[in-house]
Structure formats: structure tokens, C-alpha cells
Enzyme design. Structure first.
Site, mmCIF file in Angstrom:
data_model
loop_
_atom_site.group_PDB
_atom_site.id
_atom_site.type_symbol
_atom_site.label_atom_id
_atom_site.label_comp_id
_atom_site.label_asym_id
_atom_site.label_seq_id
_atom_site.Cartn_x
_atom_site.Cartn_y
_atom_site.Cartn_z
ATOM 1 N N TRP A 85 18.930 75.399 1.093
ATOM 2 C CA TRP A 85 18.082 75.473 2.280
ATOM 3 C C TRP A 85 18.831 75.044 3.542
ATOM 4 C CZ3 TRP A 85 17.802 70.878 4.685
ATOM 5 C CH2 TRP A 85 17.824 69.715 3.922
ATOM 6 N N CYS A 86 19.893 74.274 3.375
ATOM 7 C CA CYS A 86 20.661 73.777 4.518
ATOM 8 C C CYS A 86 21.771 74.772 4.887
ATOM 9 C CB CYS A 86 21.271 72.424 4.167
ATOM 10 S SG CYS A 86 22.360 71.779 5.458
ATOM 11 N N PRO A 87 21.795 75.261 6.134
ATOM 12 C CA PRO A 87 22.835 76.211 6.524
ATOM 13 C C PRO A 87 24.248 75.635 6.460
ATOM 14 C CG PRO A 87 21.473 75.606 8.417
ATOM 15 C CD PRO A 87 20.849 74.993 7.212
#
Length: 125
Positions: free
Chosen positions: A40-42
Site C-alpha cells: 500500500w505504501c508507494p
């Protein structure tokens, strides 16, 4: 060496099995989005190719991949990765070594630092 994806994190770094003269690395990353199946974290999505490439060789040290949870879990100030493992940013690549008989954190790269190929190579050396 190996990339350990199902690593069970002990209650503290002192319990990591790190022999004299060896290094053990942990990559703290975000969990996977249930819909996209990607982190979910870029920043984690950007760093994972660099991490997996750096640790792909037979002569590389061991790397454990540890997911810090979904965004609500990660954002909780009481998250065990924040409190016990001092992880304030993800991704975080942390190096542990035996220092005078005690396993100690001896280095940390976070977020964009991991994308710097030279910095990553120096960190692993």
C-alpha cells in the site's frame, strides 16, 4: 543467501541469531493492499526491486522481509514496529550484527536512501 518472506520476528533484536562476523538484515515494509495485492505504501513499491536485486546473490547476507501491517495499523503510535524496533519510516532496511557478544543494530537505510545503489552497496558491505 536467502530472502526470508515468512520470518517470525522475535520480541527484540537481542534474540536474532547473528553469529560473530556475520550480518543479518530486516526490511520493514508495508502490508499488501487486499485489492491490488501490492504494497500500500508507494515508497515500499519503489524500493522493493532494489532490495530484492541487492539480496539476490548467493554470497549476500540473509534478509528477512517483515510487514508492518495495513495503513491503520502502521499509523498507530503503539505499533510494535515503532515501539520495539524503532521503525519510524517504511521501507526501512536495518542491519544487525554481533557486537561484543550482543546483537545490535549497526545501520539503517530508509525510504529513498534505499534507491541509491552506491549507498545500498556500501550499507551491505
Amino acid at each position: 543467501m536467502a530472502i526470508l518472506k515468512n520470518f517470525t520476528l522475535p520480541t527484540s533484536a537481542k534474540e536474532l541469531l547473528v553469529g560473530p562476523g556475520s550480518k543479518f538484515f530486516i526490511a520493514f515494509i508495508s502490508g499488501s493492499d487486499p485489492i491490488t495485492k501490492q504494497a500500500w505504501c508507494p515508497d515500499v513499491r519503489a524500493a522493493m526491486p532494489s532490495i530484492t536485486t541487492a539480496f539476490a546473490g548467493d554470497d549476500t547476507p540473509a534478509l528477512a522481509i517483515v510487514e508492518v501491517g495495513q495503513k491503520p495499523e502502521w499509523n498507530n503510535p503503539q505499533n510494535v514496529f515503532r515501539t520495539t524496533w524503532a521503525t519510524k519510516n517504511i521501507p526501512a532496511l536495518v542491519r544487525y550484527q554481533d557486537v561484543n557478544g550482543e546483537v545490535t543494530e549497526t545501520g539503517r537505510l530508509v525510504e529513498g536512501e534505499i534507491l541509491n545503489k552506491q549507498k545500498l552497496q556500501d550499507f551491505m558491505a
